[in-house]
Design a protein around this motif. Structure first.
Motif, short mmCIF file in Angstrom:
data_model
loop_
_atom_site.label_atom_id
_atom_site.label_comp_id
_atom_site.label_asym_id
_atom_site.label_seq_id
_atom_site.Cartn_x
_atom_site.Cartn_y
_atom_site.Cartn_z
N GLY A 19 -51.07 -32.14 85.58
CA GLY A 19 -50.84 -33.36 84.82
C GLY A 19 -51.87 -33.54 83.71
N ILE A 20 -51.40 -34.00 82.57
CA ILE A 20 -52.27 -34.16 81.39
C ILE A 20 -53.43 -35.12 81.67
CG2 ILE A 20 -52.36 -34.96 78.98
CD1 ILE A 20 -50.90 -32.31 79.28
N ASN A 21 -53.18 -36.22 82.38
CA ASN A 21 -54.26 -37.18 82.65
C ASN A 21 -55.38 -36.55 83.46
OD1 ASN A 21 -52.99 -39.19 81.19
ND2 ASN A 21 -51.96 -40.05 82.98
N LYS A 22 -55.03 -35.70 84.42
CA LYS A 22 -56.05 -35.02 85.22
C LYS A 22 -56.80 -33.99 84.38
CE LYS A 22 -53.83 -35.98 89.59
NZ LYS A 22 -53.03 -35.49 90.70
N LYS A 23 -56.09 -33.33 83.47
CA LYS A 23 -56.72 -32.39 82.56
C LYS A 23 -57.78 -33.12 81.73
CE LYS A 23 -55.42 -28.93 79.11
NZ LYS A 23 -54.30 -28.06 78.76
N ILE A 24 -57.42 -34.28 81.21
CA ILE A 24 -58.36 -35.07 80.41
C ILE A 24 -59.56 -35.49 81.26
CG2 ILE A 24 -58.65 -37.27 79.19
CD1 ILE A 24 -55.68 -36.89 78.25
N GLN A 25 -59.31 -35.94 82.49
CA GLN A 25 -60.41 -36.34 83.38
C GLN A 25 -61.38 -35.19 83.59
OE1 GLN A 25 -57.80 -38.20 86.64
NE2 GLN A 25 -59.82 -39.05 87.05
N LEU A 26 -60.87 -33.99 83.82
CA LEU A 26 -61.73 -32.83 84.07
C LEU A 26 -62.52 -32.47 82.82
CD1 LEU A 26 -59.22 -30.71 86.18
CD2 LEU A 26 -61.23 -31.94 87.03
N LEU A 27 -61.88 -32.50 81.67
CA LEU A 27 -62.58 -32.19 80.42
C LEU A 27 -63.66 -33.24 80.12
CD1 LEU A 27 -59.61 -30.92 78.24
CD2 LEU A 27 -61.49 -29.55 79.18
N GLU A 28 -63.34 -34.51 80.37
CA GLU A 28 -64.34 -35.57 80.17
C GLU A 28 -65.52 -35.39 81.12
OE1 GLU A 28 -61.93 -39.10 80.65
OE2 GLU A 28 -61.62 -39.28 78.48
#
Length: 179
Positions: free
Chosen positions: A152-161
């Motif tokens: 999921g894109i939101n989890k991808k963003i969380q991990l990158l952040e």
């Protein structure tokens, strides 16, 4: 026998899978292709050494540290092409991103081919059986498109952040393009 356990993380419940004291799977709850590389049913076993080591790695990662993946015995299941892609994923520095096209060029070079399809690379990235540790979340589409994360894109963003990645030039696509 393939064994499994679960780990509660800031991005949701994670399932771990092992075989012969090696990590063969790590999937986010609801992830596409969940356990699709495991040939048998998973039997729960919560106190294996590989699971304890992996949970310690995940604790360090979610604490904002950059633990080395070299400390984990991993054996992702897949053919030569996928193994090549996953090896390249392991080389992406913490907090950095790379495009599918850049990976395709590296795969072509390593496999001694004149070129490689970015879409084929996207399929291999999407089927990565050891998410987070083999950092498929660090792969973006051309022009900074945050596309194609099976978790999921939101989890991808969380991990990158969490990794402190520069998200300034990245954007969420209008429609999902996950493989």
């Amino acid at each position: 026998m393939y064994y499994s356990t679960q780990y509660s993380s800031p991005v949701g419940l994670i399932t771990l899978a092992s075989y012969n004291d090696q990590l063969v799977g790590l999937w986010l709850e609801g992830q596409k292709y969940f356990a699709d590389t495991i040939p048998n049913n998973l039997k729960e076993h919560h106190n294996l050494a590989i699971f304890n080591l992996t949970k310690q790695w995940l604790d360090n990662y979610f604490a904002g540290n950059n633990p080395s993946i070299d400390t984990l015995p991993m054996a992702p299941i897949g053919g030569d092409f996928r193994q090549c892609v996953w090896q390249i994923l392991c080389e992406i520095p913490y907090g950095s991103v790379i495009t599918y096209g850049e990976i395709a060029k590296k795969v072509a070079e390593r496999m001694q081919k004149s070129s490689m399809s970015s879409q084929a690379v996207g399929g291999a990235v999407g089927h990565n059986p050891i998410s987070i540790i083999i950092p498929c979340h660090r792969v973006v589409g051309a022009n900074g498109n945050l596309t194609g994360y099976a978790g999921g894109i939101n989890k991808k963003i969380q991990l990158l952040e969490l990794e402190g990645a520069n998200l300034t030039n990245l954007y969420i696509p209008k429609t999902s393009t996950a493989p």
